[in-house]
Design a protein around this motif. Structure first.
Motif, PDB file in Angstrom:
ATOM      1  N   SER A 171       0.829  -1.203   0.000  1.00  0.00           N
ATOM      2  CA  SER A 171       0.000   0.000   0.000  1.00  0.00           C
ATOM      3  C   SER A 171       0.869   1.261   0.000  1.00  0.00           C
ATOM      4  CB  SER A 171      -0.937   0.001   1.204  1.00  0.00           C
ATOM      5  OG  SER A 171      -0.190   0.015   2.412  1.00  0.00           O
ATOM      6  N   ASP A 172       0.287   2.370  -0.435  1.00  0.00           N
ATOM      7  CA  ASP A 172       1.027   3.637  -0.501  1.00  0.00           C
ATOM      8  C   ASP A 172       1.449   4.102   0.890  1.00  0.00           C
ATOM      9  OD1 ASP A 172       0.762   3.680  -3.249  1.00  0.00           O
ATOM     10  OD2 ASP A 172      -1.122   4.809  -3.184  1.00  0.00           O
ATOM     11  N   ASP A 173       0.584   3.924   1.861  1.00  0.00           N
ATOM     12  CA  ASP A 173       0.896   4.309   3.242  1.00  0.00           C
ATOM     13  C   ASP A 173       0.484   3.158   4.151  1.00  0.00           C
ATOM     14  OD1 ASP A 173       1.324   5.380   5.707  1.00  0.00           O
ATOM     15  OD2 ASP A 173       0.016   7.111   5.459  1.00  0.00           O
ATOM     16  N   TRP A 174       1.441   2.335   4.523  1.00  0.00           N
ATOM     17  CA  TRP A 174       1.121   1.109   5.263  1.00  0.00           C
ATOM     18  C   TRP A 174       0.438   1.401   6.590  1.00  0.00           C
ATOM     19  CZ3 TRP A 174       3.000  -0.149  10.109  1.00  0.00           C
ATOM     20  CH2 TRP A 174       4.054   0.635  10.605  1.00  0.00           C
ATOM     21  N   GLN A 175       0.717   2.565   7.194  1.00  0.00           N
ATOM     22  CA  GLN A 175       0.150   2.858   8.509  1.00  0.00           C
ATOM     23  C   GLN A 175      -1.342   3.138   8.455  1.00  0.00           C
ATOM     24  OE1 GLN A 175       3.322   5.831   9.528  1.00  0.00           O
ATOM     25  NE2 GLN A 175       3.347   4.746  11.483  1.00  0.00           N
ATOM     26  N   THR A 176      -1.871   3.417   7.276  1.00  0.00           N
ATOM     27  CA  THR A 176      -3.316   3.625   7.138  1.00  0.00           C
ATOM     28  C   THR A 176      -4.056   2.320   6.906  1.00  0.00           C
ATOM     29  OG1 THR A 176      -3.162   3.970   4.735  1.00  0.00           O
ATOM     30  CG2 THR A 176      -2.896   5.902   6.169  1.00  0.00           C
ATOM     31  N   TYR A 177      -3.305   1.234   6.700  1.00  0.00           N
ATOM     32  CA  TYR A 177      -3.939  -0.072   6.499  1.00  0.00           C
ATOM     33  C   TYR A 177      -4.555  -0.532   7.824  1.00  0.00           C
ATOM     34  CZ  TYR A 177      -4.635  -4.597   4.247  1.00  0.00           C
ATOM     35  OH  TYR A 177      -5.194  -5.708   3.684  1.00  0.00           O
ATOM     36  N   PRO A 178      -5.759  -1.134   7.807  1.00  0.00           N
ATOM     37  CA  PRO A 178      -6.427  -1.522   9.060  1.00  0.00           C
ATOM     38  C   PRO A 178      -5.552  -2.421   9.944  1.00  0.00           C
ATOM     39  CG  PRO A 178      -7.924  -1.745   7.199  1.00  0.00           C
ATOM     40  CD  PRO A 178      -6.579  -1.432   6.616  1.00  0.00           C
ATOM     41  N   ASN A 179      -5.429  -2.021  11.210  1.00  0.00           N
ATOM     42  CA  ASN A 179      -4.697  -2.809  12.221  1.00  0.00           C
ATOM     43  C   ASN A 179      -3.255  -3.102  11.794  1.00  0.00           C
ATOM     44  OD1 ASN A 179      -7.139  -3.090  13.795  1.00  0.00           O
ATOM     45  ND2 ASN A 179      -7.764  -4.673  12.344  1.00  0.00           N
ATOM     46  N   ALA A 180      -2.630  -2.134  11.164  1.00  0.00           N
ATOM     47  CA  ALA A 180      -1.311  -2.365  10.581  1.00  0.00           C
ATOM     48  C   ALA A 180      -0.277  -2.778  11.625  1.00  0.00           C
ATOM     49  CB  ALA A 180      -0.841  -1.108   9.845  1.00  0.00           C
ATOM     50  N   GLU A 181      -0.110  -1.984  12.683  1.00  0.00           N
ATOM     51  CA  GLU A 181       0.934  -2.294  13.662  1.00  0.00           C
ATOM     52  C   GLU A 181       0.630  -3.595  14.407  1.00  0.00           C
ATOM     53  OE1 GLU A 181       2.891   0.420  16.088  1.00  0.00           O
ATOM     54  OE2 GLU A 181       2.730   2.127  14.720  1.00  0.00           O
ATOM     55  N   GLN A 182      -0.659  -3.851  14.687  1.00  0.00           N
ATOM     56  CA  GLN A 182      -1.025  -5.112  15.333  1.00  0.00           C
ATOM     57  C   GLN A 182      -0.646  -6.303  14.467  1.00  0.00           C
ATOM     58  OE1 GLN A 182      -2.841  -2.336  15.112  1.00  0.00           O
ATOM     59  NE2 GLN A 182      -4.535  -2.291  16.602  1.00  0.00           N
ATOM     60  N   ARG A 183      -0.811  -6.181  13.154  1.00  0.00           N
ATOM     61  CA  ARG A 183      -0.444  -7.268  12.239  1.00  0.00           C
ATOM     62  C   ARG A 183       1.067  -7.539  12.318  1.00  0.00           C
ATOM     63  NH1 ARG A 183      -4.441  -8.559   8.598  1.00  0.00           N
ATOM     64  NH2 ARG A 183      -6.162  -7.058   8.461  1.00  0.00           N
ATOM     65  N   VAL A 184       1.839  -6.487  12.352  1.00  0.00           N
ATOM     66  CA  VAL A 184       3.292  -6.657  12.403  1.00  0.00           C
ATOM     67  C   VAL A 184       3.702  -7.298  13.719  1.00  0.00           C
ATOM     68  CG1 VAL A 184       5.524  -5.502  12.275  1.00  0.00           C
ATOM     69  CG2 VAL A 184       3.609  -4.681  10.879  1.00  0.00           C
ATOM     70  N   HIS A 185       3.128  -6.811  14.824  1.00  0.00           N
ATOM     71  CA  HIS A 185       3.453  -7.396  16.130  1.00  0.00           C
ATOM     72  C   HIS A 185       3.059  -8.871  16.189  1.00  0.00           C
ATOM     73  CE1 HIS A 185       5.061  -4.057  18.401  1.00  0.00           C
ATOM     74  NE2 HIS A 185       4.088  -3.263  17.971  1.00  0.00           N
ATOM     75  N   LYS A 186       1.937  -9.221  15.585  1.00  0.00           N
ATOM     76  CA  LYS A 186       1.529 -10.637  15.573  1.00  0.00           C
ATOM     77  C   LYS A 186       2.540 -11.478  14.803  1.00  0.00           C
ATOM     78  CE  LYS A 186      -2.049 -13.842  14.019  1.00  0.00           C
ATOM     79  NZ  LYS A 186      -1.791 -14.746  15.151  1.00  0.00           N
ATOM     80  N   TYR A 187       2.983 -10.978  13.663  1.00  0.00           N
ATOM     81  CA  TYR A 187       3.974 -11.721  12.876  1.00  0.00           C
ATOM     82  C   TYR A 187       5.297 -11.850  13.625  1.00  0.00           C
ATOM     83  CZ  TYR A 187       1.717 -12.717   8.405  1.00  0.00           C
ATOM     84  OH  TYR A 187       0.945 -13.273   7.422  1.00  0.00           O
ATOM     85  N   LEU A 188       5.639 -10.839  14.403  1.00  0.00           N
ATOM     86  CA  LEU A 188       6.881 -10.897  15.180  1.00  0.00           C
ATOM     87  C   LEU A 188       6.782 -11.896  16.320  1.00  0.00           C
ATOM     88  CD1 LEU A 188       7.791  -7.098  15.356  1.00  0.00           C
ATOM     89  CD2 LEU A 188       9.101  -8.877  14.169  1.00  0.00           C
ATOM     90  N   ASN A 189       5.650 -11.958  16.967  1.00  0.00           N
ATOM     91  CA  ASN A 189       5.512 -12.759  18.185  1.00  0.00           C
ATOM     92  C   ASN A 189       4.953 -14.151  17.955  1.00  0.00           C
ATOM     93  OD1 ASN A 189       6.193 -10.887  20.590  1.00  0.00           O
ATOM     94  ND2 ASN A 189       4.862  -9.612  19.335  1.00  0.00           N
ATOM     95  N   ASP A 190       4.278 -14.366  16.858  1.00  0.00           N
ATOM     96  CA  ASP A 190       3.669 -15.674  16.598  1.00  0.00           C
ATOM     97  C   ASP A 190       4.758 -16.677  16.198  1.00  0.00           C
ATOM     98  OD1 ASP A 190       2.253 -17.884  15.782  1.00  0.00           O
ATOM     99  OD2 ASP A 190       0.783 -16.758  14.610  1.00  0.00           O
TER     100      ASP A 190
END
Length: 442
Positions: free
Chosen positions: A330-349
């Motif tokens: 996406s052009d601005d990843w931070q505007t994507y729904p639940n963006a930071e939560q998705r990254v944290h899940k990928y880091l911790n899962d």
């Protein structure tokens, strides 16, 4: 007690003291190793000591084990001392059944490999503890060879008691999760066969789907994987000389073998063992069987599932991968729904392993670096240099693949799991009948 057992007891104490009293790199390595092993569960003193005892022969300090360092720092050890200490390189942790009580020791069976050991305790506490055990009890401990004919208990014993088949299957599953690097340690041939089966499944996956990554709706994926399993079974049966289109009587007549051989070959080839497992020869030379891995409901019901296949990492099922890709693209990843939560899940899962991150880094290097700089709050984060160390040290993702669930298992374990599932279903059926009967009398 034999003189060699006294010698073993004294050497074990000296080695342990050497590690616990050390400073510098050895002390740091022990602290890091213990923290990594014990972080995911509560533990008592016995579990802590078990971790320390494992560190003695499996820990690493500048590509050396603590045992190596101990031998280096004690040049005056006798030849017999060195011989005994070097034998401990073959020590291993296992889940054992007490099969026989001897006048001066015990017979144990490693449930993971079906191998048997004569064991002679050295520590007075261990001797007293084992006198209270009864045949059939399940014990988690670490063994080390003393001679070519008998072993010693190197660590505290964590007693599990006498277990029903379902509870034993659960205990083995917990062991496989908690001690992944210890699987089949005393049977390298089984470990090699298990890894070979992962590579074979991967090749079958690629041959069937035409590539090593696919994205399908969950329900369709479940159907396709069932077709793949059927195809693999047919191929294995054919390779074993079994024609699945013929009846059992016809196959016996054609081959000149007996019923047992036909059924054993069928199970080894990957056929459904439910109807034949009680007819199989459960010897220590039993073959390996590829387990049936059912997709969980969240995967089967997912709108889209991306599957990766790898000859070492196995198969990885990610219902969120497409959306993660969309976020990075996406052009601005931070505007994507639940963006930071998705990254944290990928880091911790733990299911999102290093291999998955490597694929993302290959496809979206610039975007992923920017995302991690923000989420980790590190403006100097360099994807190429920092990704693997960060995933390993901070998020505890292994740098090397661990034996996947799809790997084949020894036949005796396969039969245990089949029997355990059948027993659980039988108990549930009885419970339902009792509830219905009770309701009728109220």
């Amino acid at each position: 007690m034999d003189a060699i057992l006294e010698q073993a007891k004294d050497l074990k104490q000296a080695l342990t003291n050497f590690v616990l009293e050390a400073d510098g790199e050895l002390a740091v390595a022990l602290e890091s190793y213990a923290a990594d092993q014990l972080m995911r569960e509560s533990y008592d003193i016995n579990q802590r000591n078990l971790v320390i005892d494992t560190f003695l022969t499996e820990g690493e300090v500048d590509n050396q084990t603590p045992l190596d360092l101990f031998l280096e720092h004690h040049p005056n050890l006798t030849a017999s001392d060195r011989t005994l200490l070097n034998r401990w390189r073959d020590s291993f942790i296992g889940l054992f059944e007490l099969t026989h009580i001897l006048p001066d020791g015990f017979e144990l069976k490693n449930w993971l490999t079906d191998k048997h050991y004569t064991v002679k305790p050295t520590h007075p506490t261990t001797i007293e503890q084992m006198r209270r055990f009864k045949v059939g009890e399940i014990l988690l401990t670490r063994l080390a060879p003393v001679t070519d004919t008998y072993w010693m208990i190197l660590s505290p014993i964590l007693a599990k008691g006498r277990l029903s088949q379902p509870k034993l299957a659960v205990a083995i599953g917990e062991f496989k999760n908690n001690y992944k690097n210890a699987l089949y340690r005393d049977a390298p041939e089984l470990l090699e066969q298990a890894w070979d089966s992962v590579a074979t499944y991967h090749q079958s996956f690629v041959d069937f789907f035409g590539r090593d990554r696919i994205t399908l709706p969950g329900y369709q994926l479940n159907q396709k994987l069932a077709q793949l399993r059927d195809k693999m079974t047919q191929e294995r049966l054919a390779a074993a000389g079994i024609d699945p289109s013929k009846s059992l009587t016809e196959m016996i007549q054609d081959s000149g073998t007996d019923e047992e051989e036909i059924k054993s070959a069928a199970v080894e080839a990957g056929a459904d063992a439910t109807a034949v497992s009680n007819m199989l020869d459960n010897s220590t030379n039993s073959p390996m069987v590829t387990p049936k891995v059912d997709l969980p409901d969240d995967i089967r019901n997912a709108e889209q599932v991306t599957v990766f296949s790898h000859p070492r990492w196995g198969q990885m099922f990610l219902p969120s991968y497409s959306k993660f890709q969309d976020m990075l693209a996406s052009d601005d990843w931070q505007t994507y729904p639940n963006a930071e939560q998705r990254v944290h899940k990928y880091l911790n899962d733990p299911q999102i392993n290093l291999f998955i991150w490597q694929q993302l880094a290959e496809e979206y290097p610039t975007q992923l670096e920017t995302v991690l700089q923000t989420v980790l709050d590190r403006r100097d984060f360099n994807l190429q240099q920092d990704l693997e160390p960060t995933l390993h040290h901070e998020f505890h993702k292994p740098l090397e693949p661990e034996l996947p669930e799809i790997a084949s298992v020894p036949l005796h374990l396969h039969n245990l799991f089949e029997s355990a599932v059948a027993e659980v279903h039988k108990s549930k059926s009885k419970g339902k009948r009792k509830k219905k009967a009770a309701k009728g009398f109220q």
